[in-house]
Every structure is written in C-alpha cells, then in structure tokens.
Write a protein that holds these residues in place. Structure first.
Motif, PDB file in Angstrom:
ATOM      1  N   UNK A 114      15.269 -32.383 -61.351  1.00 27.80           N
ATOM      2  CA  UNK A 114      14.915 -31.270 -60.868  1.00 27.80           C
ATOM      3  C   UNK A 114      15.590 -31.072 -59.208  1.00 27.80           C
ATOM      4  N   UNK A 125      25.624 -22.127 -61.618  1.00 25.49           N
ATOM      5  CA  UNK A 125      24.626 -22.144 -61.118  1.00 25.49           C
ATOM      6  C   UNK A 125      24.097 -21.861 -61.390  1.00 25.49           C
ATOM      7  N   UNK A 126      22.737 -22.335 -61.256  1.00 29.77           N
ATOM      8  CA  UNK A 126      21.161 -22.977 -62.050  1.00 29.77           C
ATOM      9  C   UNK A 126      20.474 -23.134 -61.257  1.00 29.77           C
ATOM     10  N   UNK A 127      19.169 -21.642 -61.082  1.00 29.56           N
ATOM     11  CA  UNK A 127      18.242 -22.120 -60.067  1.00 29.56           C
ATOM     12  C   UNK A 127      16.884 -22.347 -60.973  1.00 29.56           C
ATOM     13  N   UNK A 128      16.246 -23.559 -61.078  1.00 27.02           N
ATOM     14  CA  UNK A 128      15.743 -24.024 -60.980  1.00 27.02           C
ATOM     15  C   UNK A 128      13.590 -23.815 -61.183  1.00 27.02           C
ATOM     16  N   UNK A 129      12.981 -22.533 -62.115  1.00 22.49           N
ATOM     17  CA  UNK A 129      11.736 -21.795 -61.678  1.00 22.49           C
ATOM     18  C   UNK A 129      10.568 -22.998 -61.632  1.00 22.49           C
ATOM     19  N   UNK A 173      19.989 -24.587 -58.014  1.00 25.78           N
ATOM     20  CA  UNK A 173      18.563 -24.697 -56.422  1.00 25.78           C
ATOM     21  C   UNK A 173      17.208 -24.538 -56.898  1.00 25.78           C
ATOM     22  N   UNK A 217      21.757 -15.315 -67.133  1.00 29.14           N
ATOM     23  CA  UNK A 217      20.845 -16.949 -68.379  1.00 29.14           C
ATOM     24  C   UNK A 217      19.487 -16.859 -68.156  1.00 29.14           C
ATOM     25  N   UNK A 223      18.425 -30.616 -57.131  1.00 31.60           N
ATOM     26  CA  UNK A 223      18.682 -30.042 -55.745  1.00 31.60           C
ATOM     27  C   UNK A 223      18.916 -29.876 -54.894  1.00 31.60           C
ATOM     28  N   UNK A 268      17.895 -28.258 -51.742  1.00 29.36           N
ATOM     29  CA  UNK A 268      18.166 -26.998 -51.831  1.00 29.36           C
ATOM     30  C   UNK A 268      16.477 -26.482 -52.545  1.00 29.36           C
ATOM     31  N   UNK A 269      15.366 -26.533 -51.544  1.00 26.81           N
ATOM     32  CA  UNK A 269      13.877 -26.502 -52.365  1.00 26.81           C
ATOM     33  C   UNK A 269      13.866 -25.594 -51.689  1.00 26.81           C
ATOM     34  N   UNK A 306      24.836 -17.384 -64.045  1.00 27.28           N
ATOM     35  CA  UNK A 306      23.865 -17.800 -62.957  1.00 27.28           C
ATOM     36  C   UNK A 306      22.967 -17.897 -64.364  1.00 27.28           C
ATOM     37  N   UNK A 307      22.300 -19.081 -64.078  1.00 24.15           N
ATOM     38  CA  UNK A 307      20.979 -19.911 -65.002  1.00 24.15           C
ATOM     39  C   UNK A 307      19.631 -19.736 -64.410  1.00 24.15           C
ATOM     40  N   UNK A 308      18.843 -18.865 -64.696  1.00 25.35           N
ATOM     41  CA  UNK A 308      17.656 -19.346 -64.600  1.00 25.35           C
ATOM     42  C   UNK A 308      16.558 -20.426 -65.546  1.00 25.35           C
ATOM     43  N   UNK A 309      16.366 -21.380 -65.057  1.00 22.21           N
ATOM     44  CA  UNK A 309      15.165 -22.270 -65.738  1.00 22.21           C
ATOM     45  C   UNK A 309      13.868 -22.096 -66.292  1.00 22.21           C
ATOM     46  N   UNK A 310      13.641 -21.296 -65.978  1.00 22.40           N
ATOM     47  CA  UNK A 310      11.715 -20.859 -66.189  1.00 22.40           C
ATOM     48  C   UNK A 310      11.000 -21.981 -66.256  1.00 22.40           C
TER      49      UNK A 310
END
Lengths: 194, 371
Positions: free
Chosen positions: B105, B93-97, A34, A60, B109, B112-113, B39-43
């Motif tokens: 990205x 599961x990844x969220x790209x920010x 997402x 993470x 997605x 799913x934005x 969960x992974x958040x890629x800042x």
C-alpha cells in the motif's frame, strides 16, 4: 438527487480535520492511491465519511470479514441517514463449493443455505447503483466474484416511482417476464401477490 | 432444462456462455455496477489486500481437480473471482485504511500517506518497557498484582500453546485470577470470556494471538509480550504494533516486552511509539486536552457483548460425543451452533472434507432436535 451529507453531533477533532482535507485534495487532484494510517481509536470511519461528503463520489468500502463489514455498514448508515448505504456480502449462511479430492476419491457436492435477507440487500445495492449517485456499498471480498452483466441486469428490472401510473395487467406482465411467479397466499421474494 | 423450467443446477459454472464472455475473460462483478468516477476504500488493507489476491488461486486449485477428473468442462475455469491485477485495473481511486499498512500500500501510494495520530479522546499511545527474560515471571506477577489492586486488567501473550497453558496454570497457582484463551475456544465462549474480563470476573487473560477483532478493551492497562525478541509472524512489526495497541484505550496503558535483544521489529515498534507519543503529547499540551479513558458501565458492557448473554447460564463445555445422546435439548442447540461455526471456518479454510463431515454431524443433531 440527494448529495452525500454526514449527520453527526460531533465535528472533526484531533488529526481528523487535516486528514479529511489531505485525502479530499488528493482525490480532487486525481491521486489514484492514498493511504490513511490511523492508530486504534482515532476515528477512521468518521474521517472517511467526511471525505466522501467532501468529494461526493459513489464509494465501495471493502472489508475482510463479515463482522467488520456489518459494523461499518451500521456506522455509515448512521452517518448518512439520507443517502443509499448498502450491504453486499455473500448471501450464503453456509457454502460448501463442489470439490473433488483425488487422494481419497471423494466428491463433495455443492451445498449451501441461502439468507434471503442478505440476498435482498444485495439486490438493493445493485439497483441503487443503477439508479442514483449517492451510494456507499459496504462489501466483503464478495465484490470480486461473478455477478450478471449490468446491461442485462438493467433489462431485468421494472422501475416504479411514486406517482407513476401503470395498469395492473401490464405490471403483472412485466413481472412475469422476469420470472416472478404469482401466489396470492404466501409472500416471498420472486413471488408476486395482490 | 433451462428452456423448460428456467434454471438448471450447476449451470453457474458455465456463466461465460451466458454472459457472452470469451475464454479467459474476467467475470462481471459488483464493481461493474459503479459509474466510472467512483472511490474504493479498502479497510484494514494489510489483511484485505492479501485476501483479495488469494481468492483466485484457491478457486483455481479446486477447479483443477474438478476439471482434470472430468466432473466439469474446462470452461468452468471462467466462472471465478477476479485476479489481483484485474481487480487493480478496475479501480479508479483507492484509499487504503489501516493502523499498520504493508509495503504494498505504501509503495502504491507514493508518499500520499495521511496520518491520524492524535485521537479525539486525547489518549496517547501506551508507554513501552523492555525487560530481560531472566526473572520475567516474578516480574510479571508483581506487575499484574499492581493492576489487579486498581481494578485494571492485563493481557499476556506467549508464543506457544504449551507456554500459555503452563503460564496460566502457574499464575493461577499463585492466587491470580487468570483465564486462557486459545484458538479452540469458539466464538460464543470467546465473547463470554472477554465480557467476564471486562466485568472483572478475572484479571488476567493469557493467549497466543490476541489480535483478533473484539479485543478493544478499555479496561486493559497492561499488555505483556513474552519472547518479544523471537522474530516471526507473531512478533513481526505489524503484530507487535497491533498487540501493543490493545493497551491504547487506557490512560495508564503500558506495554512490557520481555526480551534479551532488540530485533528489527522491536526497534520499529519502539521508534514508532516514541514518535507517536511525542506528537500526541505535544498536541494535547497545545490544545489543553487531558486524556481520559472511556469508562463503560456494567450495562454498556453487557449490551456490547449480548451475543454471549443468551448463553450465559448454559453449560458450553458440552462433550462432542453425539452417539451417547445424553444432552438436554438446550445443550444440543448450542452444540449445533458450535459445529456450524466450526464448519464455516473449515469451509473458509478450504478444508472441504472436514466441513462436509461437520455438516453431516450438524444435520443429524438438528434432526434430533426437531423430533
């Protein structure tokens, strides 16, 4: 075991409530990718924190530079005072990998200066992950570099909890087994003192 | 050595044997310490993802030389960062920010934005103005003068170093208080320049790439982009959006694009700004929000830039002539910090020879300080 809980005097505002529920719903429906498109100043970190609180998953967070990683680490720590928020970046203050330049026939030896505090925080990150579920690790790309096998790592840990009882001599034996050295004068990491 | 004393330097190159991994098999990483459901958040994913992808290649190139010329055994290849596809496979599961996510990205997605367009402060995106390049300097000067008289600041971005230099010289000759920020300015001085701008020691900052972090300045009400129609890295979609965003913390924020035609990137910025402003103004009206700039006191600004504070009164423009040995002790300490900064940057850019030279220079100076 504590649950993720955001402590903040603010409540979600602007587009945040919608974003939080959209992202959490996506995660609950097993969406694997997402995107959160947030304009400057829209409160991306706070939104992510609320999503983590909603889905209760170990997380993470990867950042592309150390300054930003440190900022995020501070923000998440403030938002989750009762959970394990950890910091995992390269423990080198300076790192010069060994390399060879054929054109000039120069070999440069590996050289580094290590930051003990960061090393300690890295160890804390891995041990938190092996012990509890409410963990957020803020990391640089250091997280894609080699680390020991978690199974082996687990064998090299002495778990101590409040109210456990263990004799001094067997604790010493355990610690020496994992390469602690005894020194009663100077306290350092990997040094054991009483 | 390992049997005798428990370690051996350089052995990490052969980690594969210790981990019991097969040839070519990926190393264990921090990600292996996470449970299955994580969960992974890629800042700042538009920068972080390409960085993750580049790590393996850089390492491989360095190992090629070490192995080809016999300094290391071929199994040293397996002590390495993850390849891009290995990293992807390890994700759950990844969220790209990002404020400007890239195609990659968005494709991953699949729609799913989630957007955060309305700020809690109610501030709307800055208004865009497009003006011809003919007479741009005079126009720019009059715009700057309006801002200066209201105690507001301006950022001006040019395409080349030469132009930035000439422009700041000219603006200064007509009596404007201007400084020039270029890539050779090191972190400490950089922070100092930004702090002085915020405090109002001068009004206009000219530079080439003003996107680097630390440039969120609520006092800035005008961003001027020269040569906005010269399509390229510095005038790409994400560069333009990020640059324009530098005026987004001010309630009167405006962006002027000097251009003679509308490029695709400009069109994107114009449409995107228009879309955002409409949504933001509608939201503010419906919720009775009046946007307000976050005003910072002098103390707060000092607080946020205290890295520079400790160096405030020291002369930073110290010559790098180590041989003459004419520096005061304090100056030397600053020079060491500057060299260290430069060395780290060189090492990060894989310029190892340069980094090694800087390291030697730094060590020499450090020794002198201790004497």
């Amino acid at each position: 075991m504590a649950d993720f809980k955001v402590e903040s005097k603010f409540s979600p505002a602007g587009d945040q409530p919608t974003a939080i529920s959209e992202l959490s719903d996506g995660l609950k429906e097993n969406a694997s990718h997402q995107t959160l498109l947030g304009v400057t100043g829209s409160g991306k970190t706070y939104t992510i924190a609320k999503v983590i609180e909603e889905v209760q998953k170990p997380t993470l967070v990867i950042s592309h530079n150390k300054t930003l990683a440190a900022q995020l680490y501070g923000e998440f720590k403030n938002l989750f005072p009762n959970n394990a928020v950890e910091y995992f970046i390269s423990y080198y203050d300076y790192y010069q990998p060994e390399s060879y330049m054929p054109v000039t026939d120069t070999f440069i030896e590996k050289d580094f200066s290590m930051n003990e505090e960061i090393d300690r925080l890295r160890l804390k990150a891995t041990s938190s992950l092996l012990q509890r579920k409410d963990v957020i690790v803020v990391s640089s790309v250091s997280c894609i570099y080699g680390l020991g096998n978690p199974k082996e790592w687990k064998k090299q840990v002495v778990h101590l909890k409040l109210d456990d009882s263990i004799s001094r001599s067997s604790l010493t034996e355990y610690l020496v087994d994992i390469y602690y050295q005894r020194n009663d004068q100077v306290l350092e990491s990997v040094i054991l003192g009483f | 050595m390992i049997q005798e004393i428990g370690y051996c330097s350089g052995i990490e190159n052969y980690s594969r044997y210790f981990d019991g991994r097969k040839e070519g098999e990926r190393p264990f990483t921090l990600i292996d310490f996470f449970p299955e459901d994580f969960l992974t958040v890629i800042d700042e994913s538009h920068v972080t993802l390409p960085q993750i992808q580049a790590m393996y290649g850089g390492d491989r190139k360095r190992k090629d030389n070490l192995i080809d010329y016999g300094f290391r055994l071929p199994s040293a290849y397996d002590n390495r960062p993850l390849k891009s596809d290995e990293f992807s496979t390890l994700q759950n599961q990844v969220i790209y920010a990002s404020a400007t996510p890239s195609h990659r990205e968005l494709e991953l997605s699949q729609g799913a934005i989630t957007e955060l367009i309305n700020r809690p402060t109610g501030l709307v995106d800055p208004e865009l103005m497009i003006r011809p390049s003919a007479g741009q300097i005079d126009d720019l000067i009059s715009e700057i003068k309006i801002r200066s008289s209201k105690d507001e600041r301006c950022l001006v971005t040019t395409l080349t170093k030469k132009m930035a230099e000439d422009l700041s010289e000219y603006l200064s000759s007509v009596g404007l208080r201007v400084r020039y920020l270029h890539s050779e300015v090191k972190t400490i001085e950089r922070v100092k320049i930004l702090r002085d701008l915020r405090l109002g020691d001068f009004d206009v900052l000219v530079g080439i790439n003003l996107l680097r972090e630390g440039l969120d300045l609520p006092e800035v009400s005008l961003v001027a982009i020269l040569d906005a129609d010269k399509e390229g890295f510095l005038r790409s979609k994400s560069s333009l959006v990020q640059t324009a965003g530098r005026a987004a913390r001010h309630e009167q924020g405006k962006v002027i694009l000097y251009a003679d035609k509308i490029t695709d990137s400009m069109k994107y910025l114009i449409d995107e700004t228009d879309r955002r402003r409409k949504i933001q103004m509608k939201f503010n009206k419906e919720n009775n929000i009046t946007p307000k700039t976050v005003k910072k006191s002098v103390e707060e600004i000092m607080q946020s830039t205290r890295v520079a504070e400790s160096y405030r009164d020291s002369e930073i423009e110290v010559k790098r002539d180590v041989a003459t040995d004419k520096f005061l002790l304090e100056d030397k300490k600053i020079v060491v910090e500057m060299i260290r900064e430069e060395m780290l940057e060189a090492a990060e850019n894989l310029e190892f020879e340069k980094a090694a030279k800087l390291r030697d220079e730094m060590n020499k100076l450090e020794k002198e300080i201790k004497l």
